[in-house]
Enzyme design. Structure first.
Site, PDB file in Angstrom:
ATOM      1  N   GLU A 197       0.875  -1.173   0.000  1.00  0.00           N
ATOM      2  CA  GLU A 197       0.000   0.000   0.000  1.00  0.00           C
ATOM      3  C   GLU A 197       0.911   1.222   0.000  1.00  0.00           C
ATOM      4  OE1 GLU A 197      -3.052  -0.035  -0.458  1.00  0.00           O
ATOM      5  OE2 GLU A 197      -3.774  -2.024   0.132  1.00  0.00           O
TER       6      GLU A 197
ATOM      7  N   CYS B  41      -2.417   8.787   2.603  1.00  0.00           N
ATOM      8  CA  CYS B  41      -2.147   8.301   1.252  1.00  0.00           C
ATOM      9  C   CYS B  41      -3.308   8.618   0.333  1.00  0.00           C
ATOM     10  CB  CYS B  41      -1.851   6.802   1.275  1.00  0.00           C
ATOM     11  SG  CYS B  41      -3.097   5.827   2.135  1.00  0.00           S
TER      12      CYS B  41
END
Length: 513
Positions: free
Chosen positions: A265, A299
């Site tokens: 990720e 993110c």
């Protein structure tokens, strides 16, 4: 300045001034150097942690591999019961853990509480999932045969998490890994090590109360060198790593060389497309929270706002006006909207990005800058900034982990906006603001957004645990949390059973003896 109950929170979480950094459950030990964790909120010491040495790591792995042999044989619903109890402990300690997250990382207290709620939610999800780890049955081409698929635990799952979500991402991984029958070794960010100690204390209590073996939940502490102990270790079949694209490429290469599995990720360069049919009020709410929430250190933070030229000035004016209402300060004070960046290195990257966009010809719409004076002693507080830019600017193509929002203009049909949105290396989260059904469906089509997450009339930031979370391209391609993300934590096996007295071969092959 009041500590907003931080010391009381640390006591409730069992955090000491100096903490051992290696743990196999209730056993703590470490022989490495000291990491000092200073809060970006006020620059004060949160606590100290001893780092994990090679010897400490071997002790952790010995406990983990041994515990796996016991844990994998426990029925999945019973493993789910342990996760349920963990979730109950989190409910009891939501306030102190949320405060620690806020204080050590710098996000708002409400976001800290929200992060702990994500942990609780994934526990609830995992408990239900523990009774649904299903396979498939298939018809065999051979008479008297049955075929099916089943899933088995992998073993030791290594987890490397980032500072921006110091507890939730660990829980996303570990709750699912546990109900799948895996044991976990976690290396939290060296920037938020105390959060790791607190979480390990909580799960250790649950495991001890249930007389379960040491090693089901393990903790190690340190920088990338400690992470390398896991990425190079053949005893760790899966490494789940969250962080920068640069880090992810190193992890993928290292784990791949030993034919291990990696769940990545990584970075995001997320955009919201604003079409002429957008609801401006909704757009402002989604864009502002997406850009300044967690001080732009998610993110999924909104980095780019791609606005149709017919409404560009109207949207720009509304966003600028909203930024004028932002309050920046101690994130534990709930009247503030924006807290600090994680450290002064992040501040330097923020300043460099603003200098770069100007050098490339951009126009600063909302001035940035570093705040100083009373309440800003840590040197980590900055003003959220907005810049008008071109999509071809080099700085726009990269992720800046700070509250910098780029305004981009498009003309013509929504296809042009989608092309701009997709024209970056990252592919995590995306959104479109429109009340036009055709535009929305076009955005979600095969030729639409190339991101792992694509939203309509909500922003890029924030995700429910029920859906698989992750992205494409340089975001890494991994999926965590909901849907069928559990499958990455298990190995698939195809089984064929012959319940006849004959042994026919597949494809009608004859082999007479």
């Amino acid at each position: 300045m009041t500590d907003f109950g931080i010391q009381e929170a640390l006591e409730k979480l069992g955090v000491k001034e100096v903490n051992e950094g290696s743990s196999t459950g209730s056993k703590w030990f470490s022989n490495g150097d000291i990491i000092e964790s200073y809060s970006p909120v006020d620059g004060k010491l949160v606590g100290k942690v001893k780092t994990t040495t090679n010897k400490d790591y071997e002790s952790v792995m010995t406990a983990a591999t041994s515990a796996f042999k016991t844990w994998r044989t426990m029925p999945a619903p019973q493993r789910g019961e342990i996760v349920r109890q963990f979730g109950e402990k989190l409910r009891e300690l939501k306030e102190p853990l949320g405060k620690l997250v806020s204080y050590e990382m710098g996000k708002s207290y409400q976001e800290g509480l929200g992060e702990v709620q994500e942990m609780i939610d994934i526990c609830d999800f995992a408990v239900g999932l523990s009774r649904q780890l299903h396979g498939l049955t298939m018809h065999s081409e051979r008479p008297g045969h049955r075929m099916y698929e089943q899933y088995h635990p992998l073993g030791v799952v290594g987890i490397i998490s980032a500072f921006n979500f110091p507890v939730a991402v660990w829980a996303w991984n570990t709750a699912l890994a546990w109900i799948c029958g895996d044991v976990c070794v976690w290396k939290p960010s060296e920037k938020t090590p105390i959060c790791g100690v607190a979480c390990q204390n909580i799960i250790a209590e649950v495991l001890k109360e249930n007389n379960l073996p040491e090693g089901i939940s393990c903790l190690i502490q340190g920088d990338y060198k400690v992470g390398e102990m896991m990425t190079t270790d053949k005893r760790v079949p899966l490494v789940s790593a969250t962080g920068s694209t640069r880090m992810g490429k190193i992890v993928a290469k290292t784990v791949g060389e030993r034919l291990g599995k990696s769940l990545l990720e990584l970075g995001g360069n997320n955009a919201i497309i604003v079409t002429p049919d957008a609801d401006i009020k909704m757009t402002v709410i989604g864009a502002v929270f997406g850009a300044v929430g967690t001080a732009g250190q998610r993110c999924t933070s909104t980095r780019r706002l791609i606005i149709h030229d017919s409404i560009y000035d109207k949207v720009k004016d509304a966003i600028v006006k909203a930024y004028g209402q932002l309050k920046i300060g101690n994130p534990l004070d709930e009247s503030n909207h924006v807290g600090p960046l994680i450290d002064t290195d992040a501040v330097d990257m923020y300043k460099a990005a603003l200098e770069k966009v100007v050098a490339e010809g951009g126009n600063i719409v909302v001035e940035g800058g570093v705040l100083s004076g009373e309440g800003y002693e840590s040197g980590c507080y900055v003003k959220p900034a907005i810049a008008e830019a071109g999509n071809f600017y080099e700085i726009v193509q990269h992720e800046t982990f700070a509250p910098v929002l780029y305004l981009l203009k498009y003309s013509g049909d929504v296809e042009n906006a989608i092309e701009i949105q997709n024209g970056v290396a990252q592919g995590l989260s995306s959104a479109i603001m429109t009340n036009n059904l055709r535009e929305a469906e076009r955005f979600l089509s095969h030729a639409g957004s190339d991101c792992g997450i694509a939203n309509v009339n909500i922003g890029t930031s924030g995700a429910e645990i029920g859906g698989a979370f992750g992205g494409e391209k340089e975001t890494g391609g991994g999926r965590e949390s909901g849907s069928d993300a559990w499958k990455v934590y298990m190995r698939r096996q195809t089984n064929t059973i012959n319940y006849t007295t004959d042994l026919p071969l597949a494809q009608g092959i004859k082999f007479d003896l």
